[in-house]
Design an enzyme around this catalytic site. Structure first.
Site, short mmCIF file in Angstrom:
data_model
loop_
_atom_site.label_atom_id
_atom_site.label_comp_id
_atom_site.label_asym_id
_atom_site.label_seq_id
_atom_site.Cartn_x
_atom_site.Cartn_y
_atom_site.Cartn_z
N PHE A 1 0.88 -0.92 0.01
CA PHE A 1 0.05 0.03 -0.13
C PHE A 1 0.77 1.13 0.10
CE2 PHE A 1 -4.50 1.23 1.51
CZ PHE A 1 -4.95 0.27 0.54
N GLN B 1 -7.95 14.83 4.46
CA GLN B 1 -7.37 14.39 3.50
C GLN B 1 -8.28 14.36 2.64
OE1 GLN B 1 -6.63 9.86 3.30
NE2 GLN B 1 -4.44 10.53 3.43
N HIS C 1 -9.36 13.03 -1.65
CA HIS C 1 -8.98 11.76 -2.48
C HIS C 1 -9.17 12.49 -3.79
CE1 HIS C 1 -8.91 8.11 -4.32
NE2 HIS C 1 -8.35 7.42 -2.96
N LEU D 1 -16.04 6.74 -3.85
CA LEU D 1 -14.58 6.62 -4.22
C LEU D 1 -14.28 5.66 -5.39
CD1 LEU D 1 -11.94 7.48 -2.66
CD2 LEU D 1 -12.06 5.18 -1.84
N GLU E 1 -7.60 3.99 -6.17
CA GLU E 1 -6.28 4.28 -6.45
C GLU E 1 -6.13 3.30 -7.65
OE1 GLU E 1 -4.69 7.20 -3.85
OE2 GLU E 1 -4.20 5.18 -3.33
N ARG F 1 -1.71 11.31 -3.41
CA ARG F 1 -2.91 11.90 -3.33
C ARG F 1 -3.07 13.49 -3.31
NH1 ARG F 1 -6.22 7.82 0.99
NH2 ARG F 1 -5.99 6.16 -0.28
N HIS G 1 -12.12 13.10 2.17
CA HIS G 1 -12.14 11.55 2.44
C HIS G 1 -11.72 11.28 3.95
CE1 HIS G 1 -11.49 7.56 1.50
NE2 HIS G 1 -10.35 7.47 1.83
N ARG H 1 -2.79 10.50 6.81
CA ARG H 1 -3.18 9.36 7.27
C ARG H 1 -2.70 8.47 6.01
NH1 ARG H 1 -7.14 5.39 6.14
NH2 ARG H 1 -8.22 6.60 4.77
C1 LIG Z 1 -14.93 5.47 1.02
C2 LIG Z 1 -13.75 5.12 2.22
C3 LIG Z 1 -12.87 4.28 2.20
C4 LIG Z 1 -11.99 3.76 3.39
N1 LIG Z 1 -11.01 2.87 3.24
C5 LIG Z 1 -10.23 2.87 4.28
C6 LIG Z 1 -9.31 1.75 4.29
O1 LIG Z 1 -9.05 1.02 3.13
N2 LIG Z 1 -8.35 1.52 5.20
C7 LIG Z 1 -8.40 2.38 6.31
O2 LIG Z 1 -7.79 1.94 7.11
N3 LIG Z 1 -9.35 3.19 6.26
C8 LIG Z 1 -10.27 3.51 5.38
N4 LIG Z 1 -11.33 4.70 5.39
C9 LIG Z 1 -11.42 5.19 6.87
C10 LIG Z 1 -12.11 4.59 7.77
O3 LIG Z 1 -12.94 3.64 7.25
C11 LIG Z 1 -12.76 5.38 8.81
O4 LIG Z 1 -12.10 6.15 9.16
C12 LIG Z 1 -13.47 4.76 9.70
O5 LIG Z 1 -14.31 3.62 9.27
C13 LIG Z 1 -14.27 5.24 10.80
O6 LIG Z 1 -14.69 4.41 11.58
P1 LIG Z 1 -15.57 4.86 13.10
O7 LIG Z 1 -15.70 3.81 13.91
O8 LIG Z 1 -14.60 6.02 13.93
O9 LIG Z 1 -16.85 5.77 12.48
P2 LIG Z 1 -18.01 5.21 11.63
O10 LIG Z 1 -18.11 3.94 11.22
O11 LIG Z 1 -18.32 6.32 10.88
O12 LIG Z 1 -19.40 5.03 12.73
C14 LIG Z 1 -19.91 6.47 13.35
C15 LIG Z 1 -21.02 5.58 14.21
O13 LIG Z 1 -21.39 6.81 15.27
C16 LIG Z 1 -22.66 6.74 15.39
N5 LIG Z 1 -23.13 8.34 15.34
C17 LIG Z 1 -22.44 9.28 14.94
N6 LIG Z 1 -23.12 10.28 15.45
C18 LIG Z 1 -23.88 9.83 16.46
C19 LIG Z 1 -24.84 10.53 17.59
N7 LIG Z 1 -25.02 11.93 17.22
N8 LIG Z 1 -25.58 9.73 18.19
C20 LIG Z 1 -25.52 8.30 18.20
N9 LIG Z 1 -24.43 7.80 17.18
C21 LIG Z 1 -24.00 8.54 16.42
C22 LIG Z 1 -22.97 6.41 13.91
O14 LIG Z 1 -24.31 5.79 13.85
C23 LIG Z 1 -22.00 5.06 13.62
O15 LIG Z 1 -22.52 4.13 14.28
C24 LIG Z 1 -12.20 4.57 4.58
C25 LIG Z 1 -12.90 5.75 4.59
C26 LIG Z 1 -13.85 5.95 3.46
C27 LIG Z 1 -15.02 7.00 3.53
#
Ligand SMILES: Cc1cc2nc3c(=O)[nH]c(=O)nc-3n(C[C@H](O)[C@H](O)[C@H](O)COP(=O)(O)OP(=O)(O)OC[C@H]3O[C@@H](n4cnc5c(N)ncnc54)[C@H](O)[C@@H]3O)c2cc1C
Ligand code: HEM
Ligand code: SF4
Ligand code: F3S
Ligand code: FES
Lengths: 143, 612, 291, 122
Positions: B113, B233, B235, B245, B248, B281, B346, B381
């Site tokens: 990667f 970041q 993309h 998305l 890449e 990126r 992103h 990141r």
């Molecule tokens: C398209 C895309 C591709 C990616 N690919 C990669 C990758 O290949 N490798 C990598 O390492 N990272 C990747 N990332 C980054 C990574 O996926 C995210 O940073 C990560 O999933 C965030 O996880 P999280 O648990 O913090 O939040 P999330 O999964 O966004 O979860 C947030 C949670 O909080 C809850 N919530 C929010 N506000 C409230 C509220 N007010 N009250 C109650 N609940 C609430 C929501 O319901 C949800 O359950 C990618 C991101 C994107 C967008």
């Protein structure tokens, strides 16, 4: 607040125009199955006249004295409507058999991606067989 | 009122992992989430999870790569914890049945990667995040952890000491979206915020509609500082209409970027004479935007990514999912026409300031995942480093919140004697103020909250009042209007290119949004599934978060990682090896800095030129 | 009732709140809105040709005028690449903020926005408007109770998903701290690949007539979930047998009448019927051993 | 949820028998149709003819099996269809009872008829 709206039966049958092949196959198979079991009961009932025949019961058919079994069956067979119904029964049975074979294939995991095509094929084949058998079924019917 | 030992807000990767850890540590744990867990945006991650698993690889290499990728704005204790723990925590996912892609010998596959010195990105097809999310939700089901799904957390209930460092978090106030009921959730041990990214602050993002930075805003208003918010970041290849998305991989296989004159601009205009489309990126994103700004964009909006020359066979073989994405979400057939792409927001490197145990400066308030900033990603990141962050720091936050001793943290949090105040920048608007309510637990009369229950009750009352106000007001502005104005401003002025004048303009518009928000009303009169009300709340959070992003972007006058400033286009290690912190105290944000920790367990990371 | 809208309606300030007596502000607002809408209907047609005509199912148990379900018409300006979700979002943001539906990721991974669009279960975000006949009729998923507008009650679906013990079970996993993984052949991984893609959107369950008739039927999604575990070689034979036992209870796999509609609507192209049939055969094989 | 797992019912048996009888029925039904509509026309059926056929023990057994298989297949099919539509509890038990009685009656009557045809009873 925790109320919600239940759309009831419209969902199932009010949407028939939106049914897919697999759903039609299911409905037809059901329908034909019920027809067949219904027929089986009637069939045995009619054949039960054989018990009478074996005991020597007789009846009049076309001013002839015959045993009840022969009389009943030939009497029925002489009716046009019965002949038509028989063609219907054949159609029903043929479809049920063909689609039944299709279902057996599905159960064995064969040809799953062509399931809609095989349904259409069963339909067409049923039509063909039914039409082809019309002459045989209608021979010698006393109108 | 509901009561549990640990309340986890959010059910993405970080929240689920925190809940499992807290449950395993013996705490009565509940998850409160505005979405059902499997709907969380973690499910969108494709690439993979970095972990040094293979022989020959080493966690220290992983730490080194991460530090270098962060442009030396990551804190070494956090970075090293990530690299060390990612291995075991990734393995644990495998033991929980996560369907990782496999090698012939049955071991999990790892792939190279960007920015990694070793192929250590563990993946499950092109849907790693989906599997990670579902695997952990399965474990939550197995353990019978209580999930309050479709409950929107509105605010935190904290005590109201003057110094945020003395405050304590007692729980949260949440709104049952289905019924409109507002209830307090008392947390005996701790509250873990895992609410994900703030992508919706921008007009164009790869993030979900639900990524509205609620956790950021709640913690911020409760007094926990937000750290390094300017590092966003972008993309370079997302679809213009939806932000979906395009990976890449397309450029990796040889896809070419064209402007509206059919020029291969990466070379033609010298943005990256060596690597062209495969430059990093931020370089590609800036190049695309320059093309559009200079009138060479297609429809004045995007550029074309062309892969037709690769031939149908190769495309179908390697990039089939890209064809589907373009077809389903943009209505474009990548085999016959070039695909429109433009830069999209992103990932947010910054977030709620925490230590290695996930705790903020407020006692009992934790943050993990994208909403938190430990900080491991610093200025930028690396791909595949967010998912391990979720599981490593989600787990730590959950365990610590449940009362386990994880040792004293090395990272300090909150305003203290080790920080440096911002004095130089001329701020166009006085941050904060504008007549908004004060933070979660601060009593209206300024009195000290008697006890946890009292604090919670008051917080609940305050939210009920607010909802009544919003619902009973029957004219004014609707949130959607404010939201789109805000998003537009952020995309126009705090995007990939940042100039002092632009960011100042953005701050002014954000201020306008804040003022307009005073007149916001909710049109939908229903208490059943009132998404209008929920989004009105979210919009307010977005205003707070957008303001911190813009403030950070204004004060940091250098070019580091994903943050580019026109006035000073170099990395300025002399002045800027420090984190930006914005804290909202009583509605008056203050900005201060904390030095980066570059001393690791055994070695010190020396800032080097970030070139690949 | 049909309401055609062109412009976001501007809300007039109420003349005199005190005069209205018992009427709540909500009710008044609603009335104003109703009348506003019918007026707007006259100006419809200006944008014809480049607008998309949506007919959206509306229902709200609490709001007068919406208690009896109805369809509302919206005319949304068309843009290239517009999906059904984009269109309803536009209608909500510009015309009627009370239009309610679940959505989040906009990229077919969160499974929030399965609707019944022109007579078929589809994901709003994955359906291009141009592929549909107009007017585009958008309804909540059939066979589930409607909470409001396009939002249906998913609890039953979740219950069924949870009923198949949807979690990995094996006690003999090596210690994670040893960084030792369970081995799995790439072929076995491939076998469960499709089944693991489910995003819990509920489209399949909604399309299945059997699930509609028999509320206890586990349904295609839950059976597919169980398939994912049952076919995974990392779980032991004993656990596989335990899983088959759950699946072959009366409301399990045998209920499936191979209607295939689940397979047809699944946005993730999971061969659901095939998986169900395979489990039936597995169960029969296992039972034959008993005799 | 728990009660769903409580008893081990080999639910597959009915399903499997439905398939097996179906496969059997394809063969005999085809034969039956052929015999009575194409080889011999239904209109020409007489008691004598029937008796002649039924006196063949192989044919006799085939017909009895045909009857049993058909009845099982049909009645089981009907029962499944009802259960699929959500028939549960007492009504379900009642329906099952009625169907069993009906099929037993049908088979008994059918066998009696067959015996009469074959001339084994009078
Ligand atoms: C398209 C895309 C591709 C990616 N690919 C990669 C990758 O290949 N490798 C990598 O390492 N990272 C990747 N990332 C980054 C990574 O996926 C995210 O940073 C990560 O999933 C965030 O996880 P999280 O648990 O913090 O939040 P999330 O999964 O966004 O979860 C947030 C949670 O909080 C809850 N919530 C929010 N506000 C409230 C509220 N007010 N009250 C109650 N609940 C609430 C929501 O319901 C949800 O359950 C990618 C991101 C994107 C967008
Ligand atoms: C001759 C070949 C036949 C074949 C191949 C056949 C096949 C099948 C199959 C496979 C089913 C199961 C459908 C399912 O569970 O999905 C079925 C159902 C049924 N069959 Fe047959 N069958 C045949 C003859 C008959 C006969 C002679 C009768 C009548 C006595 C009959 C009556 C039924 C009934 C009532 C059903 C249940 C239909 C329903 O689902 O409602 N079948 N058949
Ligand atoms: S199996 Fe397909 S249709 Fe069913 S819930 Fe899963 S993704 Fe949706
Ligand atoms: S639609 Fe239903 S009947 Fe079976 S094949 Fe699918 S579960
Ligand atoms: S919005 Fe997530 S699946 Fe459509």
């Amino acid at each position: 607040m925790s109320q919600s709206y239940n759309r009831g039966l419209i969902e199932d049958f009010g949407r028939w125009k939106e049914f897919s092949a697999g759903m039609w196959a299911w409905i037809f198979h059901k329908f034909t199955g019920w027809m067949l079991i219904g027929y089986l009961f009637t069939h045995i009932a009619v054949l039960s006249t054989a018990i009478g025949a074996a005991q020597g019961e007789t009846m009049m058919l076309a001013s002839e004295q015959v045993d009840v079994y022969t009389g009943t069956i030939q009497g029925l067979e002489s009716l046009f409507i019965i002949r038509v119904l028989e063609v219907g029964l054949l159609a029903v049975a043929v479809f049920h058999i063909l689609n039944g074979l299709r279902l057996l294939m599905v159960d064995l995991g064969i040809g799953l991606t062509a399931q809609d095509k095989s349904f259409y094929a069963s339909l067409i084949l049923t039509g063909v067989i039914t039409v082809a058998s019309v002459p045989t079924f209608l021979t010698g019917v006393g109108l | 009122m509901y009561e549990h030992d640990v309340i986890v807000v959010g059910a993405g990767g970080a929240g689920l992992r925190a809940a499992i850890a807290a449950n395993e540590a013996g705490a009565d744990t509940a998850i409160v989430s505005k979405l059902h867990p499997v709907r969380s945006h973690t499910g969108a991650a494709e690439g993979g999870i970095n972990a040094a698993l293979q022989e020959g690889d080493d966690w220290e290499l992983h730490a080194y790569d991460t530090m270098k990728g962060s442009d030396y704005l990551g804190d070494a204790p956090a970075v090293e914890t990530l690299a060390q723990d990612a291995r075991e925590d990734t393995m644990r996912l495998e033991h929980w049945g996560m369907p990782f892609s496999r090698e012939e010998d049955g071991r999990v596959s790892q792939r190279p990667f960007g920015g990694l010195s070793y192929p250590r990105t563990t993946y499950a097809g092109a849907e790693t995040g989906h599997h990670l999310l579902h695997t952990m939700y399965e474990q939550v089901v197995k353990r019978g952890i209580q999930v309050y799904d479709e409950w929107y957390v509105m605010n935190l209930a904290t005590s109201d000491e003057d110094d945020p460092n003395d405050r304590e978090c007692h729980g949260v106030v949440a709104y049952d979206v289905q019924s409109g009921q507002i209830e307090g959730f008392k947390a005996n041990n701790g509250v873990v915020l895992a609410t994900g990214g703030p992508g919706q602050a921008f007009d164009h993002t790869t993030n979900a509609v639900s990524c509205t930075g609620d956790g950021h805003a709640m913690a911020y208003r409760a007094g926990a500082p937000l750290e390094d918010m300017e590092f966003i970041q972008f993309h370079p290849t997302s679809l213009p209409s939806t932000g979906v998305l395009i990976s890449e991989g397309v450029r990796g296989e040889g896809g070419i970027l064209f402007n509206n004159e059919g020029e291969r601009f990466m070379f033609e205009y010298g943005y990256a004479n060596n690597s062209g489309e495969l430059a990093s990126r931020d370089v590609v994103a800036r190049a695309e935007l320059t093309e559009v700004d200079e009138g060479r964009g297609v429809d004045d909006e995007y550029v074309h990514l062309d892969m037709r020359h690769l031939g149908e066979e190769r495309i179908l073989d390697r990039l089939e999912n890209i064809l589907h994405l373009a077809e389903d979400f943009e209505g474009v057939d990548g085999l016959v026409e070039p695909m429109p792409v433009k830069p999209g927001q992103h990932y947010a490197m910054g977030g709620i300031e925490t230590d290695e145990n996930g705790q903020t400066c407020i006692n009992g308030l934790y943050a993990a995942g994208e909403c938190a900033c430990v900080s491991v990603h610093g200025g930028n990141r690396l791909g595949g480093n967010a998912l391990p962050e979720l599981i490593v720091f989600g787990k730590r936050a959950g365990r610590h919140a449940a009362g386990e001793d994880l040792g004293d943290p090395e990272i300090r949090t909150g305003y203290g004697d080790d920080v440096e105040d911002e004095t130089e920048t001329d701020l166009p608007v006085q941050p904060g103020a504008a007549g908004l309510e004060r933070s979660g637990g601060v009593a209206a009369d300024g009195g000290v909250a008697a006890d946890a229950e009292g604090a919670l009750e008051r917080a609940v009352e305050r939210e009920r009042d607010r909802v009544d106000r919003l619902m009973n007001k029957d004219s004014g502005v609707q949130h959607a209007e404010i939201r789109s104005k805000l998003q537009q401003a952020m995309t126009d002025y705090v995007n990939v290119f940042r100039t002092e004048a632009g960011v100042k303009k953005a701050l002014k518009i954000i201020r306008e949004c804040r003022e307009e928000y005073q007149d916001v009303y909710v049109d939908d009169p229903s208490t059943t599934f009132n998404t209008d009300l929920q989004q009105t709340y979210e919009t307010r959070n977005l205003i707070d978060v957008a303001e911190t992003i813009a403030l950070g972007a204004l004060v940091r006058n250098e070019f580091r990682g994903a943050h580019w400033r026109q006035e000073n286009q170099i990395r300025d290690d002399e002045n800027w090896l420090k984190h930006t912190l914005v804290s909202w105290d009583d509605g008056e944000p203050s900005i201060f800095y904390r030095p980066v920790i570059l001393e690791g367990e055994e070695k010190t990371y020396e800032p080097k030129e970030r070139s690949y | 009732m049909s309401t055609q809208q062109q412009e976001p309606e501007t809300q007039e300030a109420p003349e005199d709140p005190e005069m209205k007596g018992t009427q709540s502000p909500q009710e008044r607002r609603l009335e104003e809105k109703e009348s506003g809408l019918t007026e707007d209907a006259d100006s419809a047609g200006d944008l014809e040709g480049e607008t998309v005509h949506l007919k959206v199912f509306r229902y709200d148990p609490e709001v007068e005028g919406k208690q009896e379900p109805r369809f509302d018409d919206f005319h949304v300006p068309f843009e290239k690449g517009m999906t059904v979700l984009d269109a309803v979002m536009y209608a909500r943001d510009e015309y009627d903020s009370s239009l309610t539906f679940r959505h989040s990721c906009r990229q077919a991974v969160c499974g929030s926005d399965a609707f019944f669009v022109n007579g078929k279960q589809r994901l709003g975000c994955k359906t291009q408007i141009v592929e549909l006949e107009q007017p585009v009729r958008i309804e909540p998923l059939p066979h589930q109770e409607v909470v409001k507008d396009l939002v249906v009650d998913m609890d039953h679906f979740y219950d069924q998903m949870h009923a198949v013990e949807p979690y990995f079970q094996d006690e003999e996993t090596p210690a994670a701290a040893d960084l030792e993984e369970q081995r799995q052949s790439p072929e076995n991984r491939e076998k469960i690949k499709m089944s693991s893609r489910c995003i819990w959107c509920g489209a399949c369950m909604s399309s299945c007539n059997i699930a509609a008739g028999d509320n206890e039927y586990l349904g295609p999604a839950a059976i597919n979930k169980a398939y994912k575990f049952a076919m995974d070689d990392r779980e032991s034979e004993a656990i596989k047998e335990h899983r088959l036992r759950i699946l072959e209870q009366e409301h399990g796999v045998w209920r499936c009448q191979t209607q295939f509609s689940c397979t047809e609507v699944c946005p993730k192209d999971i061969p659901l019927t095939e998986h169900i049939q395979e489990l039936k055969r597995e169960a029969v094989k296992k039972n034959l051993k008993f005799w | 949820m728990a009660e769903r797992y409580s008893s081990f019912t080999p639910g597959g048996t009915g399903w499997l028998l439905q398939r097996l009888t179906a496969a059997f029925l394809v063969v005999v039904l085809a034969f039956h149709f052929f015999q009575l509509h194409f080889v011999n026309h239904a209109a020409d059926v007489t008691f004598m003819g029937t008796q002649a056929r039924m006196e063949n023990i192989g044919y006799f057994l085939a017909m009895v099996l045909f009857l049993i298989a058909g009845t099982f297949h049909g009645v089981n099919g009907v029962y499944n269809a009802l259960v699929n539509q959500g028939l549960t509890g007492t009504p379900k038990k009642v329906v099952l009872g009625v169907l069993i009685i009906a099929s037993v009656a049908l088979i008994a009557q059918g066998i009696w008829v067959a015996l009469a045809m074959s001339g084994m009873i009078y």
